[in-house]
Design a protein around this motif. Structure first.
Motif, PDB file in Angstrom:
ATOM      1  N   GLY A   1       0.806  -1.217   0.000  1.00 28.05           N
ATOM      2  CA  GLY A   1       0.000   0.000   0.000  1.00 28.05           C
ATOM      3  C   GLY A   1       0.836   1.262   0.000  1.00 28.05           C
ATOM      4  N   LEU A   2       2.043   1.181   0.548  1.00 29.87           N
ATOM      5  CA  LEU A   2       2.923   2.354   0.585  1.00 29.87           C
ATOM      6  C   LEU A   2       3.560   2.650  -0.764  1.00 29.87           C
ATOM      7  N   SER A   3       3.330   1.774  -1.751  1.00 28.01           N
ATOM      8  CA  SER A   3       3.938   1.992  -3.069  1.00 28.01           C
ATOM      9  C   SER A   3       3.477   3.303  -3.704  1.00 28.01           C
ATOM     10  N   GLN A   4       2.348   3.835  -3.236  1.00 27.43           N
ATOM     11  CA  GLN A   4       1.890   5.124  -3.778  1.00 27.43           C
ATOM     12  C   GLN A   4       2.922   6.215  -3.544  1.00 27.43           C
ATOM     13  N   TYR A   5       3.717   6.057  -2.462  1.00 23.99           N
ATOM     14  CA  TYR A   5       4.704   7.095  -2.160  1.00 23.99           C
ATOM     15  C   TYR A   5       5.936   7.014  -3.056  1.00 23.99           C
ATOM     16  N   TYR A   6       6.117   5.886  -3.738  1.00 26.83           N
ATOM     17  CA  TYR A   6       7.149   5.823  -4.778  1.00 26.83           C
ATOM     18  C   TYR A   6       6.806   6.829  -5.871  1.00 26.83           C
ATOM     19  N   ASP A   7       5.529   6.786  -6.307  1.00 26.20           N
ATOM     20  CA  ASP A   7       5.103   7.714  -7.359  1.00 26.20           C
ATOM     21  C   ASP A   7       5.131   9.158  -6.881  1.00 26.20           C
ATOM     22  N   GLU A   8       4.736   9.407  -5.627  1.00 23.88           N
ATOM     23  CA  GLU A   8       4.760  10.777  -5.114  1.00 23.88           C
ATOM     24  C   GLU A   8       6.206  11.282  -5.012  1.00 23.88           C
ATOM     25  N   ALA A   9       7.112  10.414  -4.593  1.00 25.36           N
ATOM     26  CA  ALA A   9       8.523  10.803  -4.519  1.00 25.36           C
ATOM     27  C   ALA A   9       9.075  11.105  -5.907  1.00 25.36           C
ATOM     28  N   ARG A  10       8.724  10.279  -6.852  1.00 23.83           N
ATOM     29  CA  ARG A  10       9.194  10.493  -8.226  1.00 23.83           C
ATOM     30  C   ARG A  10       8.651  11.801  -8.789  1.00 23.83           C
ATOM     31  N   GLU A  11       7.353  12.058  -8.551  1.00 23.25           N
ATOM     32  CA  GLU A  11       6.740  13.289  -9.053  1.00 23.25           C
ATOM     33  C   GLU A  11       7.323  14.514  -8.351  1.00 23.25           C
ATOM     34  N   PHE A  12       7.532  14.414  -7.033  1.00 21.99           N
ATOM     35  CA  PHE A  12       8.114  15.530  -6.293  1.00 21.99           C
ATOM     36  C   PHE A  12       9.503  15.858  -6.829  1.00 21.99           C
ATOM     37  N   ALA A  13      10.319  14.845  -7.054  1.00 22.74           N
ATOM     38  CA  ALA A  13      11.669  15.075  -7.568  1.00 22.74           C
ATOM     39  C   ALA A  13      11.624  15.687  -8.971  1.00 22.74           C
ATOM     40  N   ARG A  14      10.667  15.257  -9.766  1.00 21.49           N
ATOM     41  CA  ARG A  14      10.529  15.835 -11.110  1.00 21.49           C
ATOM     42  C   ARG A  14      10.195  17.317 -11.031  1.00 21.49           C
ATOM     43  N   LEU A  15       9.234  17.658 -10.176  1.00 20.19           N
ATOM     44  CA  LEU A  15       8.835  19.065 -10.040  1.00 20.19           C
ATOM     45  C   LEU A  15       9.988  19.928  -9.515  1.00 20.19           C
ATOM     46  N   MET A  16      10.705  19.428  -8.520  1.00 16.10           N
ATOM     47  CA  MET A  16      11.805  20.200  -7.956  1.00 16.10           C
ATOM     48  C   MET A  16      12.952  20.346  -8.948  1.00 16.10           C
ATOM     49  N   THR A  17      13.156  19.332  -9.775  1.00 16.86           N
ATOM     50  CA  THR A  17      14.232  19.415 -10.769  1.00 16.86           C
ATOM     51  C   THR A  17      13.875  20.391 -11.870  1.00 16.86           C
ATOM     52  N   GLU A  18      12.606  20.454 -12.230  1.00 18.57           N
ATOM     53  CA  GLU A  18      12.183  21.480 -13.194  1.00 18.57           C
ATOM     54  C   GLU A  18      12.451  22.865 -12.623  1.00 18.57           C
ATOM     55  N   LYS A  19      12.221  23.018 -11.329  1.00 15.98           N
ATOM     56  CA  LYS A  19      12.524  24.289 -10.682  1.00 15.98           C
ATOM     57  C   LYS A  19      14.037  24.527 -10.668  1.00 15.98           C
TER      58      LYS A  19
END
Length: 280
Positions: free
Chosen positions: A97-115
């Motif tokens: 069930g915690l696998s959702q945070y893999y996607d959130e971590a990936r998305e967060f890193a993508r957004l911060m890297t765009e910044k």
């Protein structure tokens, strides 16, 4: 080796190469003859621990400085959390069930890297522990955005290797946990904590203690997954017991999505270190 050396003396690398080409004799085969800095057995002696500590501090610091990395976004989290497509491999249903945070971590890193691209890749660079799980997701998200990311691996008794998404030139390996932790926080502009185990708990509380005691400036300190963190840690009980103060509960925020985390970081007003500990 840098070609713009200012010193008129021969450089160490040249002498190391020259020393390896001497005639093969009992004298040159002796460990005593080896250049001290090129003698691995000598460098691993207990008496050389202070030198090794210094080297582990210097090497990543020099490389990151040469790349002009001025600030980082720290991502701590569990190595065992699978990506959603692999959640069937999880050891427990809860872990799946915690696998959702893999996607959130990936998305967060993508957004911060765009910044990060706005600064030419010098600010807001993602840094993880370089391993699997949430760490992999962080480095992967940075790669999704076409940016670089840092991996701070450590040698463990079981097999450990960097995930394949860490920028190779920023993939470091450590012997000393303490020096590795320093590198996580020396440039930290924000600290994010995803669900995890003992290692994540250690990183969470050590980082939080530095801020609580005024040893570190306040930065956004974000715990992904309110339900998880409120289940595994009774924060209110610590405050009720008086072992921390009510004000200490304001040192961190719960978030559940990458966008929530980004909004807090972008709207954060810098705060100086504490000059006193509430409740003392």
């Amino acid at each position: 080796m840098r070609e713009d050396r200012l010193s008129p003396f021969r450089d160490a690398q040249t002498d190391r190469s020259t020393a390896s080409e001497v005639p093969d004799t009992p004298q040159t085969r002796s460990s005593a003859y080896r250049l001290a800095f090129a003698d691995e057995d000598f460098m691993c002696r207990d008496e050389l621990r202070p030198v090794r500590l210094q080297l582990e501090l210097l090497k990543p610091e020099m490389i990151m400085s040469e790349r002009e990395i001025t600030s980082t976004i720290v991502m701590f989290g569990g190595a065992r959390i699978p990506e959603p497509a692999q959640k069937h491999t999880a050891r427990t249903e809860t872990l799946a069930g915690l696998s959702q945070y893999y996607d959130e971590a990936r998305e967060f890193a993508r957004l911060m890297t765009e910044k990060s691209h706005e600064s030419g890749g010098h600010e807001n660079v993602i840094v993880t522990g370089g391993g699997p799980g949430v760490m992999e997701a962080g480095n992967r998200g940075a790669q999704d955005a076409g940016g670089c990311s840092i991996g701070l691996n450590i040698v463990l008794p079981h097999e450990q290797a960097p995930n394949l998404y860490v920028t190779p030139e920023l993939s470091f390996n450590f012997h000393y946990f303490a020096i590795r932790k320093m590198h996580f926080l020396m440039r930290a502009r924000a600290i994010t904590i995803f669900p995890g185990g003992f290692g994540t708990m250690d990183e969470l509380f050590e980082s939080l203690t530095l801020i609580q005691t005024g040893r570190m400036e306040r930065v956004p300190f974000l715990l992904f997954g309110r339900e998880f963190w409120e289940k595994v840690i009774n924060w209110e009980a610590l405050a009720d017991a008086g072992t921390i103060s009510d004000d200490d509960l304001d040192l961190f925020r719960f978030v559940d999505t990458a966008q929530q985390a980004l909004d807090i970081i972008e709207n954060w007003e810098p705060a100086p270190p504490r000059d006193e500990i509430p409740g003392r």
